[in-house]
Design a protein around this motif. Structure first.
Motif, short mmCIF file in Angstrom:
data_model
loop_
_atom_site.label_atom_id
_atom_site.label_comp_id
_atom_site.label_asym_id
_atom_site.label_seq_id
_atom_site.Cartn_x
_atom_site.Cartn_y
_atom_site.Cartn_z
N SER A 35 0.83 -1.20 0.00
CA SER A 35 0.00 0.00 0.00
C SER A 35 0.87 1.26 0.00
CB SER A 35 -0.92 -0.01 1.21
OG SER A 35 -1.65 1.19 1.29
N LEU A 38 2.47 1.64 -3.52
CA LEU A 38 1.51 2.09 -4.53
C LEU A 38 1.09 3.54 -4.29
CD1 LEU A 38 -0.72 -1.07 -4.92
CD2 LEU A 38 0.99 -0.19 -6.50
N ALA A 39 0.98 3.96 -3.04
CA ALA A 39 0.63 5.35 -2.74
C ALA A 39 1.75 6.28 -3.16
CB ALA A 39 0.34 5.50 -1.26
N SER A 40 2.99 5.89 -2.94
CA SER A 40 4.10 6.76 -3.33
C SER A 40 4.23 6.83 -4.85
CB SER A 40 5.41 6.29 -2.71
OG SER A 40 5.81 5.07 -3.29
N LEU A 41 3.89 5.77 -5.55
CA LEU A 41 3.94 5.79 -7.01
C LEU A 41 2.86 6.70 -7.58
CD1 LEU A 41 4.65 2.06 -7.93
CD2 LEU A 41 6.20 3.99 -8.08
N SER A 42 1.70 6.73 -6.96
CA SER A 42 0.62 7.57 -7.48
C SER A 42 0.88 9.04 -7.19
CB SER A 42 -0.72 7.14 -6.90
OG SER A 42 -0.75 7.37 -5.51
N ARG A 43 1.61 9.34 -6.12
CA ARG A 43 1.94 10.74 -5.82
C ARG A 43 3.06 11.27 -6.69
NH1 ARG A 43 2.87 10.57 0.39
NH2 ARG A 43 3.17 8.43 -0.19
N ASP A 44 4.05 10.44 -6.98
CA ASP A 44 5.19 10.86 -7.78
C ASP A 44 4.83 10.76 -9.24
OD1 ASP A 44 6.57 11.17 -5.44
OD2 ASP A 44 7.53 9.20 -5.55
N GLN A 45 4.61 11.90 -9.88
CA GLN A 45 4.28 11.92 -11.30
C GLN A 45 5.51 12.39 -12.06
OE1 GLN A 45 0.91 14.39 -11.80
NE2 GLN A 45 -0.51 12.92 -10.93
#
Length: 90
Positions: A35, A38-45
């Motif tokens: 979790s 996945l949360a850090s991947l969705s924040r880092d664009q």
């Protein structure tokens, strides 16, 4: 009485409880780790993603005079409304 009919050894029962609790804790930790990743991947664009809203706005502005959106007709699943009008005009 046979050996199978006797109650289980208390030490063996406690060992089973410990193994079950360790397994449950491991699953919870893995879910928390996944979790977090996945949360850090969705924040880092990536830097290129910031320019996409401008591109989408330009495309939308250019499509104002375009035909109505017909995704099924574009995929070839159903006939276009404009194609039916052309057939009816003949």
């Amino acid at each position: 009485m046979s050996d199978q009919m006797k109650s289980p050894d208390p030490h063996q029962a406690m060992q089973r409880v410990k193994v079950g609790m360790i397994g449950l804790a491991a699953v919870v930790l893995l879910i928390a780790l996944a979790s977090t990743i996945l949360a850090s991947l969705s924040r880092d664009q990536p830097a290129g993603v910031a320019a996409q809203p401008d591109i989408a706005a330009n495309v939308a502005a250019g499509n104002e005079t375009a035909l109505p959106n017909e995704p099924l007709a574009e995929l070839g699943i159903s006939p276009s409304v404009n194609a039916q009008v052309a057939v009816d005009d003949r």
